[in-house]
Every structure is written in structure tokens, then in C-alpha cells.
Design a protein around this motif. Sequence first.
Motif, mmCIF file in Angstrom:
data_model
loop_
_atom_site.group_PDB
_atom_site.id
_atom_site.type_symbol
_atom_site.label_atom_id
_atom_site.label_comp_id
_atom_site.label_asym_id
_atom_site.label_seq_id
_atom_site.Cartn_x
_atom_site.Cartn_y
_atom_site.Cartn_z
ATOM 1 N N PRO A 1 -8.620 18.778 0.450
ATOM 2 C CA PRO A 1 -8.954 20.109 0.677
ATOM 3 C C PRO A 1 -7.630 21.050 1.507
ATOM 4 C CG PRO A 1 -10.796 18.654 1.057
ATOM 5 C CD PRO A 1 -9.520 17.844 0.829
ATOM 6 N N THR A 2 -7.095 20.008 2.081
ATOM 7 C CA THR A 2 -6.053 20.935 3.091
ATOM 8 C C THR A 2 -4.831 21.296 2.306
ATOM 9 O OG1 THR A 2 -6.801 19.756 4.964
ATOM 10 C CG2 THR A 2 -4.484 20.555 5.155
ATOM 11 N N LEU A 3 -4.319 20.394 1.203
ATOM 12 C CA LEU A 3 -3.240 20.453 0.402
ATOM 13 C C LEU A 3 -3.363 21.417 -0.901
ATOM 14 C CD1 LEU A 3 -1.566 17.068 1.341
ATOM 15 C CD2 LEU A 3 -1.101 19.210 2.516
ATOM 16 N N GLY A 4 -4.573 21.166 -1.514
ATOM 17 C CA GLY A 4 -4.865 21.718 -2.514
ATOM 18 C C GLY A 4 -4.168 21.025 -3.846
ATOM 19 N N ARG B 1 1.028 -1.280 0.210
ATOM 20 C CA ARG B 1 0.026 -0.001 0.107
ATOM 21 C C ARG B 1 0.932 1.216 0.054
ATOM 22 N NH1 ARG B 1 -2.500 3.123 4.238
ATOM 23 N NH2 ARG B 1 -1.590 1.951 5.744
ATOM 24 N N ILE B 2 0.584 2.044 -0.835
ATOM 25 C CA ILE B 2 1.347 3.336 -0.913
ATOM 26 C C ILE B 2 0.522 4.913 -1.031
ATOM 27 C CG2 ILE B 2 3.196 2.473 -2.405
ATOM 28 C CD1 ILE B 2 1.806 3.651 -4.667
ATOM 29 N N GLY B 3 1.099 5.628 -0.956
ATOM 30 C CA GLY B 3 0.444 6.884 -1.029
ATOM 31 C C GLY B 3 0.998 7.818 -2.175
ATOM 32 N N ILE B 4 0.001 8.460 -3.129
ATOM 33 C CA ILE B 4 0.716 9.357 -4.279
ATOM 34 C C ILE B 4 -0.038 10.512 -4.410
ATOM 35 C CG2 ILE B 4 1.618 7.171 -5.820
ATOM 36 C CD1 ILE B 4 -1.140 7.186 -7.235
ATOM 37 N N VAL B 5 0.724 11.651 -4.914
ATOM 38 C CA VAL B 5 0.227 12.843 -5.467
ATOM 39 C C VAL B 5 0.203 12.694 -6.987
ATOM 40 C CG1 VAL B 5 0.684 15.215 -5.360
ATOM 41 C CG2 VAL B 5 1.164 13.955 -3.208
ATOM 42 N N VAL B 6 -1.008 13.006 -7.495
ATOM 43 C CA VAL B 6 -1.367 12.812 -8.888
ATOM 44 C C VAL B 6 -1.320 14.233 -9.502
ATOM 45 C CG1 VAL B 6 -2.643 11.816 -10.822
ATOM 46 C CG2 VAL B 6 -2.471 10.687 -8.218
ATOM 47 N N GLU B 7 -0.646 14.636 -10.455
ATOM 48 C CA GLU B 7 -0.712 15.743 -11.227
ATOM 49 C C GLU B 7 -2.017 15.801 -11.818
ATOM 50 O OE1 GLU B 7 2.799 16.494 -13.785
ATOM 51 O OE2 GLU B 7 3.899 16.370 -12.060
#
Length: 384
Positions: free
Chosen positions: A336-339, A301-307
Amino acid sequence: MASAAAGGQLRRTPLYDFHVENGAKMVPFAGYSMPLAYGSVGAIASHHHVRKSVGLFDVSHMVQHNFLGSGATAFLEWITPSSLSKLAPYSSTLSVILNEKGGIIDDTVITKHADDAFYVVTNAGRRDRDLAWIKERLEEWDSTRAAEAGKVEHEVLEDWGLLALQGPEAAQYLQGLTSFDLRELTFGKSAFVPLEGYNLHVARGGYTGEDGFEISIPPSQTVEVAQLLSKPPVQLTGLGARDSLRLEAGMCLYGQDLDEDTTPVEAGLTWVIGKERRETGDFIGAEGVRKHLKDGPPRRRIGIVVEEAPARQGAKIFAPSSQELIGAVTSGIPSPTLGKNIAMGYVQSGYHKKGTELLVEVRNKLRKAVLTPMPFVPTNYYRG
């Protein structure tokens, strides 16, 4: 995920009428009719209010249990991989109920009151599966282990209320209702606390990443306590904000991020397995768990930030060079917090290192994504 009452009717928590009176938009969730949002306050505004102030969630759909008797510790250490014998009284731990293969039947919070008394909370959407599994395991226990390890009584607290007061101003608000010094109650601890004439089980913790409390309430008192806890600055908060808050905090939702084909090692929950139990623990599913501990899990399991665009559940994840399919998103939102667009999912082992660049298919287009440690938003638990 749904687990409806007889005849396909949605169940109602003790606060159904309270929600309707307060302008809630009710939606089906895990077999219950639950509030999505209240009045004209949208999910994003509610989300921000919890991060900055304090919100109140009805989580009475969750299943509350008591396990009592001289065999309670041993029984719960059989159906979960946690070290409960070493847990201090009135302390809690996240745990997992495992099937024979080591897959997660449910995630759960176990609170030890004493060696012969535990308070356990499980998920509403797994109610029927959990209760049937526990019943079968208790019957097996009675016939094979109880004589040596002790008897166990299982009680389901039907129709009890469970309220989560969450946010940086939660403690200040709750302190105004009790003579009990809440500074003594650090994260993961619980106590019976007098609240304006009610004596209630209060556990410090929650599902938002913020400081907060989960309060268990007998059926006859639930509405009155909800009224007591919902005065300004407290804002009633629904499922919409609950989902975005928990994902920012890197927490799993059963049925999306966890299932019976996923081991705790794959899910990044190895820490719930007691250290001394990893090699010698006699728990259901131990063989499958130990194989993943020894050889490494096939996926993680991972976390990602998607463009560009938010990836949702089911979005495919690809390796950037070969464009080989290596995994899928299980939860995703615009934070909502990070945008930013954040998501959780599973990828093949080897692609799970921090900073790894990936591709995610969103709306038939491959978008760049970067593997990011969770929680996405730092947690603010009160540790004293």
C-alpha cells in the motif's frame, strides 16, 4: 499454524467483546478469533493510518512468559543463541528458540529486567510446541544443570492483555497519559510506566516498522486500558493491516517465513546470534548453525519487487537465464505504501545479491522480479 483450545474451539483474547462492540470482522488466526478489520475501514486505509498517524493492535494472543531465578540467564542462553548476559537491564532483543538441528522452533522477543528476571513473548501459533519444548528443557535443566548453573522458574502470564500502539503519533498520544518522560524510552528499551493510574510494562518497539509501544496488561485491566488507548486519532487496527505493515518492514511471520527446517543464518537473522557465541556458545542447535556460518547456508531469505502481478506464498522463483527452479515466495502483497508488488522468500545461495533479476511464477506466467534489500519501507524507530 493454528493451535486451538480444547474441542477445536477458537480461543478468545480478553478483548473479544471489545472488538465485536467496535464492529470488528473476526477471523480465525493462530487458534484465536482475531479482528481482521473494523467497521467500514478497510485494511489498506488502516495501513495508511498507521504509517501517517497511530493505530492500536490487540496482540494478546501472543504468549507472555516470565523466567525467574539464578539460572534464568544461563537457561535462556541454552535454548537461544543470544548474548543475554551482556544485555543491559530493561533492554530487549529479538531471538530464536532452536531445535537440535539449528532450525527455528519460534522467533521471540526477550526483555531482560535483571540477571534473574526475563520477560519473553512468543507466537500464538507456536504456543503448544513452545510450551512443551520449554517444559522438557526445564526438566532436563533441573536434572543436569541446575545444581551448577542455578534454578529457573517459568511462569506463563495467562489471559494477560498485550496491546501495540504503533505509528508516528504514538508517542505524543501516550505521553498525554503519563508523567513518565517517554523520550527516555528508546527503541528496544522498556520500563514500568504509570498510565492514568495503571502501572504497566511498556516496551518501545513493534511489528510495523514505525515508532510505537507494546504494553502488557493484567487481565482485570485490559479492557479499560484498551478503551483508554483507542480515542482519536488512534484507530483500532486488525490483522489485515498488520500483515502488510510487517512485510513492508521486512519482518518475518512464523509459519510462512520461518519454520523448523530453517536456520537463523538462512533466515537472515545471524545478527541475533551473539558474536562470542558463534564459535564457543553452548546452545541447542549450535552445530547446525555453525555449519551454516562456516560454509554458508544453502539458501537465503530475500526481498523482491515483482512486476505486473503480486506473488503470493508458494509462488515459485526461477533463475532468468536457465529457468531453473531456485526458490519460493513465503509472503507477498501489493504494498500500500509503495504501490509495488513486494514479496519475501528463499532462493539458493548465489542468487541473493542486491539487484539480481529473477522470474516468479504468478497465475501460470513468469513475471520479472528484482531482488531488493529489506525493509522495503524505511523504518522509523525512535533511537533518541
